[in-house]
Design an enzyme around this catalytic site. Structure first.
Site, mmCIF file in Angstrom:
data_model
loop_
_atom_site.group_PDB
_atom_site.id
_atom_site.type_symbol
_atom_site.label_atom_id
_atom_site.label_comp_id
_atom_site.label_asym_id
_atom_site.label_seq_id
_atom_site.Cartn_x
_atom_site.Cartn_y
_atom_site.Cartn_z
ATOM 1 N N LYS A 88 -80.235 -3.723 22.975
ATOM 2 C CA LYS A 88 -80.012 -2.968 24.216
ATOM 3 C C LYS A 88 -81.321 -2.549 24.884
ATOM 4 O O LYS A 88 -81.432 -2.501 26.099
ATOM 5 C CB LYS A 88 -79.167 -1.719 23.927
ATOM 6 C CG LYS A 88 -77.754 -2.034 23.436
ATOM 7 C CD LYS A 88 -76.748 -1.852 24.523
ATOM 8 C CE LYS A 88 -75.392 -2.470 24.260
ATOM 9 N NZ LYS A 88 -74.839 -2.393 22.926
ATOM 10 N N GLU A 110 -73.653 4.686 31.448
ATOM 11 C CA GLU A 110 -72.394 4.846 30.731
ATOM 12 C C GLU A 110 -72.662 4.471 29.284
ATOM 13 O O GLU A 110 -73.571 3.703 29.000
ATOM 14 C CB GLU A 110 -71.331 3.901 31.305
ATOM 15 C CG GLU A 110 -71.373 2.453 30.794
ATOM 16 C CD GLU A 110 -72.629 1.673 31.183
ATOM 17 O OE1 GLU A 110 -73.319 2.103 32.125
ATOM 18 O OE2 GLU A 110 -72.925 0.654 30.530
ATOM 19 N N SER A 377 -77.736 -8.847 16.597
ATOM 20 C CA SER A 377 -78.034 -8.020 17.776
ATOM 21 C C SER A 377 -78.394 -6.584 17.420
ATOM 22 O O SER A 377 -79.036 -5.896 18.218
ATOM 23 C CB SER A 377 -76.849 -8.041 18.742
ATOM 24 O OG SER A 377 -75.667 -7.649 18.068
HETATM 25 C C1 LIG Z 1 -73.587 -2.988 22.519
HETATM 26 C C2 LIG Z 1 -73.755 -3.931 21.410
HETATM 27 C C3 LIG Z 1 -73.156 -5.210 21.424
HETATM 28 C C4 LIG Z 1 -72.216 -5.661 22.498
HETATM 29 O O1 LIG Z 1 -72.767 -5.770 23.763
HETATM 30 P P1 LIG Z 1 -73.134 -7.160 24.435
HETATM 31 O O2 LIG Z 1 -73.415 -6.789 25.847
HETATM 32 O O3 LIG Z 1 -71.962 -8.076 24.284
HETATM 33 O O4 LIG Z 1 -74.328 -7.698 23.729
HETATM 34 C C5 LIG Z 1 -73.417 -6.081 20.381
HETATM 35 N N1 LIG Z 1 -74.212 -5.714 19.354
HETATM 36 C C6 LIG Z 1 -74.794 -4.500 19.293
HETATM 37 C C7 LIG Z 1 -75.647 -4.164 18.129
HETATM 38 C C8 LIG Z 1 -74.592 -3.575 20.319
HETATM 39 O O5 LIG Z 1 -75.173 -2.366 20.246
#
Ligand SMILES: *Cc1c(COP(=O)(O)O)cnc(C)c1O
Length: 409
Positions: A88, A110, A377
């Protein structure tokens, strides 16, 4: 750079907002294109990505997992090593520096699970911007630790009680604030969705993930069969996939939340499930809607995948067949967290554990000279309460009881 924005991706995208928000979005679009053409802006962003966020993140060969799975080599892109624990921050740094460049002094955002709110609060603290985060009351109850972090960074967390008091209601509240405040306020949207130019702007800021991976593939001469990412709104996936979407290979695979089953309110599978064309939050895409066009409730064990819509570019790539989608159940994500913790010493966040689970299946079906790359992610510390409750309920609850008792003395 010329025109890097794009109003529509096939049938999806666009800018469906109240008239009052048009000037704010026009200004944002112009300033963004201007910033991306500025060497100074790009080098300031690069410097922050390196020194503050911790980029580049490593691409790790998961040799133990590969051995156990017995097929293709598994590599993991460790986005979870970034400051605040997830991808993020790439988008937040980009937009916050842009807001400063535009002369805004206040940021609104948000948040659902709180991950985007935490990244935003952190960057605002660093850059000296005032920060207000809208969050549904239900989410505030479910995600207390992230509320604590946001407030520690000095952000104001505003509870939203309308609707289902979750993410979609927080977006509406942020848009309402922005309609009256855009002269000095930037709305820092957290995924590759919303009215144009957000989908393309967020994609651009997240593409740093894919660019780093592309460089590694070339340097290490990997024969990559597939890239696998989890898909909530779609920002980590589209950023990871982006350098590869105009080529035939590798396969691009998005893992959606299969949740507990196929019933209404049990999952968040829009592409591998039953997404319908609709307009929500200012953009046209595929959403989970009932017969009256109302947004349906969703479920996922991972709060970040629990969103009823999908970013317009990914929806288009899915329809065109360039990106494949698969649904991963809550239980499979939990198994993947345990698998990579035991074999690789890595605790995946529950969101990318969906991608990890999809990769585990795929690796076993492929020959050993192929590679697949999973985007981790985020890291899993944020999921301590959910993981401990699911995997070690009794010990965890007795610990929580003793904490409460200790404090009451
Ligand atoms: C917010 C989040 C997501 C989902 O958001 P995307 O916009 O689809 O990437 C995925 N993995 C993590 C660790 C997140 O914090």
């Amino acid at each position: 750079m010329d025109k890097i924005y794009n109003d529509f991706f096939g049938d999806f995208g666009g800018r469906y907002v109240a008239e009052v928000l048009r000037p704010a979005l026009d200004e944002l679009q112009d300033e963004w294109v201007d910033a991306m053409n500025s060497k100074d802006f790009r080098s300031e962003l690069d410097l922050m990505l390196t020194r503050f966020a911790g980029r580049p993140t490593p691409l790790m060969y998961a040799e133990n997992a590969t051995r156990v799975l017995g097929g293709a080599k598994v590599f993991i892109k460790l986005e979870g090593l970034s400051n605040t624990g997830a991808h993020k921050i790439n988008n937040v740094l980009g937009q916050a520096l842009l807001a400063k460049r535009m002369g805004k002094r206040r940021i609104i955002a948000e948040t659902g699970a709180g991950q985007h709110g935490v990244a935003t609060a952190s960057v605002c603290a660093k850059l000296g911007l005032e920060c207000t985060v809208y969050m549904g009351e239900v989410d505030i109850k479910r995600q207390r630790p992230n509320v604590f972090w946001m407030e520690l960074y000095g952000a104001k967390v505003v509870p939203v009680s309308g609707g289902q008091a979750t993410l979609k209601d927080a977006v509406n509240e942020a848009l309402r604030d922005w309609a009256g405040s855009f002269k000095d306020t930037h709305y820092l949207l957290g995924s590759a969705l919303g009215p144009s130019p957000y989908p393309d702007m967020v994609r651009e800021f997240q593409s740093v993930i894919g660019k780093e991976v592309q460089r590694e593939i070339e340097q290490q001469k990997l024969d990559v069969e597939a890239l696998v990412a989890c898909v909530g709104g779609g920002s980590n996936a589209i950023g990871f996939f982006h350098p590869f979407i105009d080529t035939e290979n590798p396969r691009l695979i998005g893992a959606e939340a299969g949740g507990k089953g196929k019933g209404v309110g049990e999952h968040a599978s829009r592409m591998s499930g039953e997404g319908k064309l609709g307009i929500v939050h200012g953009y046209k895409s595929l959403f989970l809607l009932d017969e009256d066009g109302q947004v349906q409730p969703t479920h996922s064990i991972s709060a970040g995948l629990d969103y009823p819509g999908i970013g317009p570019q990914l929806a288009n790539l899915g329809i065109k067949g360039r990106v494949e989608f698969t649904r991963v159940m809550d239980s499979e994500a939990l198994e993947a967290v345990q698998f990579f913790a035991k074999h690789e010493g890595l605790v995946f966040a529950l969101e990318p554990a969906h991608a990890g689970a999809a990769a585990m299946k795929l690796a076993g079906e492929l020959p050993q000279d192929k590679s697949i790359i999973v985007n981790m992610s985020g890291r899993g510390e944020k999921d301590l309460f959910i993981l401990a409750r699911s995997l070690d309920r009794q010990k965890w609850y007795s610990f929580l009881r003793s904490e409460v008792k200790g404090n009451e003395k």
